[in-house]
Design a protein around this motif. Sequence first.
Motif, PDB file in Angstrom:
ATOM      1  N   UNK A 153     -16.840 -27.628 -23.223  1.00 18.18           N
ATOM      2  CA  UNK A 153     -15.853 -26.803 -23.911  1.00 18.18           C
ATOM      3  C   UNK A 153     -15.560 -27.381 -25.299  1.00 18.18           C
TER       4      UNK A 153
ATOM      5  N   UNK B  50     -10.067 -28.983 -19.446  1.00 18.46           N
ATOM      6  CA  UNK B  50      -9.508 -27.788 -18.816  1.00 18.46           C
ATOM      7  C   UNK B  50      -8.112 -27.517 -19.354  1.00 18.46           C
TER       8      UNK B  50
ATOM      9  N   UNK C 150     -10.651 -22.258 -26.715  1.00 18.76           N
ATOM     10  CA  UNK C 150     -12.072 -22.559 -26.517  1.00 18.76           C
ATOM     11  C   UNK C 150     -12.905 -21.600 -27.370  1.00 18.76           C
TER      12      UNK C 150
ATOM     13  N   UNK D 131      -6.916 -28.441 -22.361  1.00 17.58           N
ATOM     14  CA  UNK D 131      -6.956 -27.988 -23.761  1.00 17.58           C
ATOM     15  C   UNK D 131      -7.488 -26.571 -23.897  1.00 17.58           C
ATOM     16  N   UNK D 132      -8.386 -26.206 -22.983  1.00 20.59           N
ATOM     17  CA  UNK D 132      -8.944 -24.855 -23.069  1.00 20.59           C
ATOM     18  C   UNK D 132      -8.036 -23.825 -22.404  1.00 20.59           C
TER      19      UNK D 132
ATOM     20  N   UNK E 120     -18.255 -21.290 -18.695  1.00 22.95           N
ATOM     21  CA  UNK E 120     -18.444 -22.183 -19.849  1.00 22.95           C
ATOM     22  C   UNK E 120     -19.432 -21.612 -20.856  1.00 22.95           C
TER      23      UNK E 120
ATOM     24  N   UNK F 199     -12.904 -26.932 -28.478  1.00 23.15           N
ATOM     25  CA  UNK F 199     -11.608 -26.315 -28.757  1.00 23.15           C
ATOM     26  C   UNK F 199     -11.348 -26.293 -30.265  1.00 23.15           C
TER      27      UNK F 199
ATOM     28  N   UNK G  74      -9.031 -19.551 -19.490  1.00 19.18           N
ATOM     29  CA  UNK G  74      -9.708 -20.112 -20.668  1.00 19.18           C
ATOM     30  C   UNK G  74     -10.216 -18.999 -21.592  1.00 19.18           C
TER      31      UNK G  74
END
Lengths: 588, 71
Positions: B42, A249, B49, A251-252, A462, B44, A559
């Motif tokens: 996810x 979460x 993303x 990193x996104x 997602x 990256x 995100x």
Amino acid sequence: MIYQKTVRVLYIDMQAKKIRIVEREDLKQYIGGVGVASILLEENMRPELPPLDPAQPIVFAIGGLSTIYPVITKTVAMFISPLTGELGESYAGGRMALTMFSAGFDAIVIYNKAVKPTILSISANDVNFRDAEPLWGTGKDNVGQVVRAFEHKHSGKRSTIRIGPGGENQVAYACVTVDRYRHFGRLGLGAVFGSKYLKAISIAGGRDIPIRNFQSYFKTYREIFERCTKSDVMAKYHDTGTPINVEPLNEAGALPTLNMRQNRFEHADKVSGEAFSQDCLVRKLSCSGCPVGCIHLGQFRREFAAHGHEYETITVGYDYELIFALGTFLGLSDPKEILELIEEVELAGLDAMSAGVVLGWATEALEKGLVTNEDTIVPLVFGSYKEYCAAVHYIVSGENEFYKNLGRGVKYASEVYGGQSFAMHVSGNEMAGYHTGYGSLVGAAVGARHSHLCNGGYSVDQGMKDGNIDPDKIADALLAEEVERCMLNSLVICLFARKVYDRGTILSAFAAIGENMTDDDLTAAARRIFATKLRIKKALGFRLRSVKLPKRFFETPSMHGQLDEATAYEIMAKYQEKITALESAVKG
Amino acid sequence: MTTGGWAARYTDERITFLEISENSTVADAISAVGIPASEAGIVVLDGKAVPKDHLLSNGDEIKIHPLIIGG
Ligand code: SF4
């Protein structure tokens, strides 16, 4: 209840100290759990009265497959939420479902207010109203000790459900603790307990119910058990557990941080699932009837006397939502400090997510001069946990006007002091730890109880692509999941195992105990339950059109980048159209 | 490509250099290292993303995360 044509409901009048047991054949079509509880709530609620009026009911229910298959461990609680004024619905594991099952009750309805603080002691043959006056104002641990002392003969087959001072003082987001590490966390059930002078419930079961066709049952049980223990589906819940979410979460760009001024936390690596496992994890536990063991316990050491090097070691449960709400949202980057704050919130008996979000708003409101140091008593600053620990106590004691207002939730407090644009709630319920996109945001807005668990909107996000937003599709996906969860929650499975319990598995599980359900039966029940919840919400005055989302949801990128306000409201409008159509179909 | 260690039950390596054919997508890379599509969440690339059908270019570095889990 297994092998029965009726649903067995225990009604408890707290004031008159009277009980009634009613066998309800008409409730069978709702399967159990949230289906049965919704109808019982609708029958017994008083929409014209405030949520904490003594006449309002608390309903608990277990499901048609409770405890006889793996991971079907939850009990649902339904009530009118003092936080949102709307539908209150919350789930807890532990031993509660097992003990309700073995005491022989599918549902319990509690109403009216006791004359003085009370512990309800429920067993298969008896309901006792025990005097809890000496315990009122004391911690939850004392209750546990007392219950263990007078219920010693039921050791191992007993569940203890209790509130802390937050519930006694009717903080709008007070929780109810079940068997120490599980909670009816969200939406303020603890305050409803407090409003009834209900300090605790002890449920003890002891019945044995022989399985009729053991071979067929055991075969199905085994298959489900193996999928829970040998496949990948559940392994991640046991390994690192939900804290594994912190890293992706972050990193996104979906990790709400510093009252969601940011979508990433520069110290995320220090509070990741991996970091908690390395530094603090000491044990994993399971709810009764679950082979997974996702309950992660961490330990920290603290000094309890100013002189003489006196230390104690404290064990507390942690998961992703707690790390988000009492960690990143408040800028805390030391797992031990986060655990210490979790412990304070636990002792206070508050919902951790609401408590963290409320404190995040208070910190920023102080920073912006909307409230003063006199209001907050301690100087709340992001990253400084001692002040947050003190603030938790002030919320519970209602130390001054400011903390009394904070105790009513972030929506209410921001209406009093300003700062509504950064009061991070959806329809009065403080946000969950996912700023993943339209799915999570609109999912909470349209969800029956405004929780991320209503429809798992973050999963929709997602699978979504940037620049390819289709409001109709998102509304469809949210609605389909919400309706399906009505069926799953009628069973009442732990939603962590929802991929184990696909439709085929559910039908086999019913067939193995002699109940021949069809796929259409499940669909019909899901729709019926959903329609019941909509009726309750309408009766309580909820209108989706009136929901206003705080601006910050659209300012801090998610995100999927910055969310567009008009698009979010468009998805909500589409959803409204779809539920209107579904309601008429169910009626027709 | 990195996985942060969560994928140890599928692949021994935390960091993998992959040779993939032209027009390969993120999904192709995931399957090439043996991670089941149902477990990868996810992904990256350059701090953002990206979807599973994103086309990879030479030298791209991606990090594959597990699915967000919860109720
Ligand atoms: S997966 Fe976790 S929360 Fe769910 S039943 Fe098992 S131990 Fe309880």
